[in-house]
Design an enzyme around this catalytic site. Structure first.
Site, PDB file in Angstrom:
ATOM      1  N   TYR A 127     -27.114 -63.616 -59.223  1.00  0.00           N
ATOM      2  CA  TYR A 127     -27.320 -64.270 -57.917  1.00  0.00           C
ATOM      3  C   TYR A 127     -28.165 -63.374 -57.004  1.00  0.00           C
ATOM      4  O   TYR A 127     -29.167 -63.807 -56.438  1.00  0.00           O
ATOM      5  CB  TYR A 127     -25.947 -64.566 -57.299  1.00  0.00           C
ATOM      6  CG  TYR A 127     -25.964 -65.202 -55.927  1.00  0.00           C
ATOM      7  CD1 TYR A 127     -26.060 -66.579 -55.778  1.00  0.00           C
ATOM      8  CD2 TYR A 127     -25.860 -64.427 -54.768  1.00  0.00           C
ATOM      9  CE1 TYR A 127     -26.064 -67.171 -54.513  1.00  0.00           C
ATOM     10  CE2 TYR A 127     -25.865 -65.004 -53.504  1.00  0.00           C
ATOM     11  CZ  TYR A 127     -25.967 -66.378 -53.384  1.00  0.00           C
ATOM     12  OH  TYR A 127     -25.966 -66.950 -52.136  1.00  0.00           O
ATOM     13  N   LYS A 131     -32.082 -63.918 -55.620  1.00  0.00           N
ATOM     14  CA  LYS A 131     -32.350 -63.889 -54.175  1.00  0.00           C
ATOM     15  C   LYS A 131     -33.379 -62.800 -53.841  1.00  0.00           C
ATOM     16  O   LYS A 131     -34.245 -62.992 -53.002  1.00  0.00           O
ATOM     17  CB  LYS A 131     -31.055 -63.645 -53.388  1.00  0.00           C
ATOM     18  CG  LYS A 131     -30.038 -64.781 -53.472  1.00  0.00           C
ATOM     19  CD  LYS A 131     -30.534 -66.024 -52.787  1.00  0.00           C
ATOM     20  CE  LYS A 131     -29.441 -67.021 -52.517  1.00  0.00           C
ATOM     21  NZ  LYS A 131     -29.983 -68.292 -51.993  1.00  0.00           N
TER      22      LYS A 131
END
Ligand SMILES: NC(=O)c1ccc[n+]([C@@H]2O[C@H](COP(=O)([O-])OP(=O)(O)OC[C@H]3O[C@@H](n4cnc5c(N)ncnc54)[C@H](OP(=O)(O)O)[C@@H]3O)[C@@H](O)[C@H]2O)c1
Length: 225
Positions: A127, A131
């Site tokens: 994740y 990002k």
């Protein structure tokens, strides 16, 4: 009525932050047109908003809509919802980068985007890595003013029930009391404050690439709204 000169595209307008952002921009009356690019129409919308239900797989065919001054990206999903890492990456990396490229080609002045606390292209956490990569790719584009917001856990009323986030949200109510000094960046943040900070930075003439950690987002929201 204020002098409405600016125009905007909002991606993710049906989400927790995106919906707050739409409401704030409507109230502030700085935009003469706000294009909402969505995959499902919102329940209601103000006349200043033009809703476009788009097929995000055919995104580039909507490039003319990006001839605006400001583009806001509040898109995002979870791996659980997306069901695969590839599908997650599409929403959290590919769609925002494609939007930023279209904004760049169309001469948009500002691109404002939410990523997350811990964004880092070298992270071992998938994740955070995605990002970080989206931030890196968008920061390389020649858009005059780029604003990247890195919130911690978002607080607010969701239609959908997310068990993990609900537990974290309950815990954060207590934890936020001790999140002071060096712990401040980890404090959970109201989605409406993230939206308010985005709206606020869209009003400034600040150029270049600007990155805001969560406590800074909160400060901007409180001081400027
Ligand atoms: N949740 C947290 O605690 C947290 C913490 C830090 C950072 N963030 C980041 O903050 C940003 C905003 O979060 P949020 O909680 O406001 O998001 P959200 O409520 O889940 O909303 C996400 C938006 O993205 C759209 N979207 C999702 N999948 C899509 C797809 N396949 N195609 C087109 N649109 C799609 C959603 O559309 P639909 O309404 O049609 O689904 C919605 O408009 C996200 O980037 C998120 O990763 C979240």
């Amino acid at each position: 009525m204020k002098n409405r000169k600016k125009t905007a595209v909002i991606l993710g307008a049906t989400g927790l932050v995106g919906n707050e952002l739409v409401n704030i921009l409507i109230q502030q009356q700085n935009y003469e047109k706000i294009h909402l690019l969505v995959r499902r129409p919102p329940d209601s919308h103000d006349p200043v908003c033009e809703v476009h239900v788009v097929d995000f797989e055919q995104y580039y065919s909507y490039r003319e809509l990006f001839q605006v001054t400001d583009v806001f990206c509040c898109l995002g999903t979870t791996i659980k919802k997306a069901k695969s890492k590839e599908a997650f990456r599409k929403v959290d990396y590919e769609y925002p980068v494609e939007a930023a490229k279209m904004a760049c080609e169309s001469g948009a002045e500002k691109f404002l985007m939410i990523t997350a606390m811990g964004s880092n292209p070298k992270s071992r956490i998938f994740y955070n890595q995605v990002k970080g990569e989206v931030e890196e790719s968008i920061s390389k584009l020649t858009i005059p003013s780029i604003h990247i917001f890195r919130p911690s856990l978002l607080l607010g009323k969701r239609e959908e029930f997310r068990f993990g986030e609900k537990i974290a949200e309950k815990a954060s109510i207590l934890l936020n009391l001790i999140m002071i000094g060096p712990l401040r960046p980890f404090k959970a943040i109201e989605a409406k404050n993230v939206a308010a900070a985005m709206a606020s930075m869209a009003r400034t003439g600040k150029g270049g690439v600007n990155i805001y950690p969560s406590h800074e987002i909160e400060r901007i929201a409180i001081e400027n709204n």
